[in-house]
Motif scaffolding. Structure first.
Motif, short mmCIF file in Angstrom:
data_model
loop_
_atom_site.label_atom_id
_atom_site.label_comp_id
_atom_site.label_asym_id
_atom_site.label_seq_id
_atom_site.Cartn_x
_atom_site.Cartn_y
_atom_site.Cartn_z
N THR A 41 39.87 46.92 41.71
CA THR A 41 40.06 45.56 42.19
C THR A 41 39.88 44.58 41.05
OG1 THR A 41 37.74 45.39 42.87
CG2 THR A 41 39.35 46.10 44.54
N ASP A 83 41.30 40.97 44.81
CA ASP A 83 40.22 40.68 45.75
C ASP A 83 39.81 39.21 45.72
OD1 ASP A 83 38.80 40.42 43.41
OD2 ASP A 83 37.36 42.02 43.83
N TYR A 85 38.12 37.58 43.88
CA TYR A 85 36.71 37.43 43.51
C TYR A 85 35.83 37.20 44.74
CZ TYR A 85 33.12 36.78 39.92
OH TYR A 85 32.01 36.94 39.10
N ASN A 86 36.21 37.84 45.83
CA ASN A 86 35.48 37.74 47.10
C ASN A 86 34.96 39.13 47.45
OD1 ASN A 86 34.81 37.77 49.87
ND2 ASN A 86 36.17 36.04 50.29
N PRO A 87 33.63 39.35 47.44
CA PRO A 87 33.10 40.70 47.68
C PRO A 87 33.56 41.34 48.98
CG PRO A 87 31.37 39.28 46.80
CD PRO A 87 32.55 38.39 47.08
N THR A 90 36.75 42.77 48.28
CA THR A 90 36.58 43.93 47.42
C THR A 90 36.31 45.18 48.24
OG1 THR A 90 35.57 42.45 45.77
CG2 THR A 90 35.36 44.81 45.40
N SER A 109 36.80 48.03 38.21
CA SER A 109 36.72 46.92 39.16
C SER A 109 35.78 45.85 38.62
CB SER A 109 36.23 47.41 40.52
OG SER A 109 37.24 48.12 41.19
N HIS A 114 30.60 42.29 43.61
CA HIS A 114 31.74 43.03 44.14
C HIS A 114 31.52 44.54 44.00
CE1 HIS A 114 32.51 39.11 42.47
NE2 HIS A 114 33.42 38.93 43.41
N ASN A 115 31.02 44.95 42.85
CA ASN A 115 30.73 46.36 42.64
C ASN A 115 29.47 46.81 43.38
OD1 ASN A 115 32.68 47.77 40.69
ND2 ASN A 115 32.37 45.79 39.70
#
Length: 407
Positions: A41, A83, A85-87, A90, A109, A114-115
């Motif tokens: 992502t 994504d 930048y939105n968890p 993600t 990613s 997010h990770n």
């Protein structure tokens, strides 16, 4: 009536077919005799879309590798899902990549939260979370709990420590104000800074967090200025780091600025300069571990020459001055090495085994002297960097290599 020998032969054949079928179906998803499917992502849109270059650079390098024989005869397909930048996006995208697209591994990613948001799922599913694009210390420190996860870039804790040590030497008695993203990314940098200035006369006199969903940081910068600080640490992503410079300049505040590495690309610094009118940008300090395609010292370097030719052929129209593309190539280079070392028929497990024994001083996109190294108990691939200073529209590195192990 069939003879006993014929019956035994038929049973043996049936057993061989069954064994072959089991072997064929037991292979990990995402890999065939000719292809390897990686997924990841990236914020192709949204507040951190500047980082889309990381995935673009990696994809360009994979295409280059494919054109030159691939990995042990296999070509790499790299599927990147936006994504924004939105968890929460993600998580959804990562599940899609694993469950629907059947990727071999999640690679590169981007983003700390997010990770973190996908880590439990990927480890429970035994899917490699390979070379996370975040320097959060947890991705190297917590390997016992998350054995299927590994980062790549220098840890934020190490980066913050370097800034603290630098200030203690170059600006003793400094009063530091910090703008930081309110997650493990910003907090790790802050923790490293505190460690670096411990038992010195450098003091953090103010700190202001911001949320990823914020629209601007104007009020935070105003509060930081009122603290009387003469150093401003920007532990922020590009959009908010630029705002930090801009609002400081509008308030006629001229502190020494420490700008973290994830927001120090030359194109971002140029934007922050407001056409040269922003005096807050001059003499900013950051770290560097990659070769910068904008630095004249690398104009004849073979790796930067390769970088430019790969970009020209496989990422046409992209900004070759954007150092995030170089990061993407550096991490893709290492992924290719790991996949090759994992054997002619790599498995998810054999790939992760290789990440526990990395020894590579040959990555051409890293600065000379910076080596990639891991062990079974040391899971931070890169923990070396140089300091650099922004002056007259470009970065210039200075001093020797700094090294720190964040375990």
């Amino acid at each position: 009536m069939r003879s006993p020998r014929l019956i035994l032969t038929m049973l043996a054949l049936a057993g061989a077919v069954a064994t072959g079928a089991a072997a064929a179906t037991s292979a990990d998803p995402g890999i065939t005799g000719k292809t390897i499917l990686l997924g990841g992502t990236s914020p192709l849109s949204g507040p951190a879309s500047a980082y889309a270059s990381v995935a673009r650079g990696a994809n360009a390098y994979f295409r280059y590798v494919n054109a030159h024989g691939g990995v042990n005869g296999r070509t790499i397909t790299y599927k990147v899902v936006d994504d924004a930048y939105n968890p929460s996006q993600t998580v959804q995208a990562t599940r899609q990549l694993v469950e629907q697209d059947k990727v071999f591994a999640i690679f590169n990613s981007l983003g700390t939260e997010h990770n973190v948001a996908t880590r439990d799922y990927l480890n429970a599913s035994r899917v490699p979370q390979l070379f996370v694009a975040s320097g959060a210390t947890t991705f190297g420190r917590d390997y016992k709990e998350y054995p299927w996860t590994i980062g790549f870039q220098p840890s934020y804790r190490a980066e913050g420590w370097i800034y603290g040590k630098y200030l203690a030497r170059a600006k003793p008695g400094a009063r530091v104000a910090v703008l930081y993203q309110n997650d493990d990314y910003g907090k790790d940098l802050m923790a490293g800074l505190k460690q670096g200035i411990a038992r010195t006369k450098v003091k953090i006199v103010a700190a202001q967090p911001y949320e990823v969903t914020a629209t601007d940081v104007q009020s935070q910068v105003a509060k930081l200025k009122s603290s009387g600080a003469n150093v401003l640490a920007l532990f922020a992503t590009p959009r908010f780091a630029i705002q930090g410079y801009v609002f400081a300049n509008r308030l006629a505040w001229r502190p020494l600025v420490i700008n973290n590495a994830v927001s120090s690309a030359s194109n971002i610094m140029t934007l922050a300069s407001e056409g040269g009118s922003n005096k807050s940008v001059e003499n900013s300090i950051s770290i560097v571990f990659l070769k910068d395609p904008n630095d004249a010292k690398w104009s004849k370097d073979a790796a930067i020459g390769l970088y430019r030719s790969v970009m020209a052929k496989y990422a046409k129209g992209a900004n070759v001055k954007d150092v995030y593309h170089v990061y993407g190539m550096a991490v893709a280079y290492e992924a290719v090495r790991v996949l090759k070392a994992a054997g002619k028929n790599p498995t998810r497990a054999s790939v992760m085994a290789q990440t526990r024994q990395l020894t590579d001083a040959s990555n051409p996109f890293l600065l000379p002297g910076i080596a990639i190294k891991t062990t079974a108990t040391e899971r931070f691939p890169i923990e070396q960097s140089l300091l650099q200073r922004w002056s007259k529209g470009k970065w210039s590195s200075f001093g020797g290599l700094w090294g720190y192990r964040a375990g």
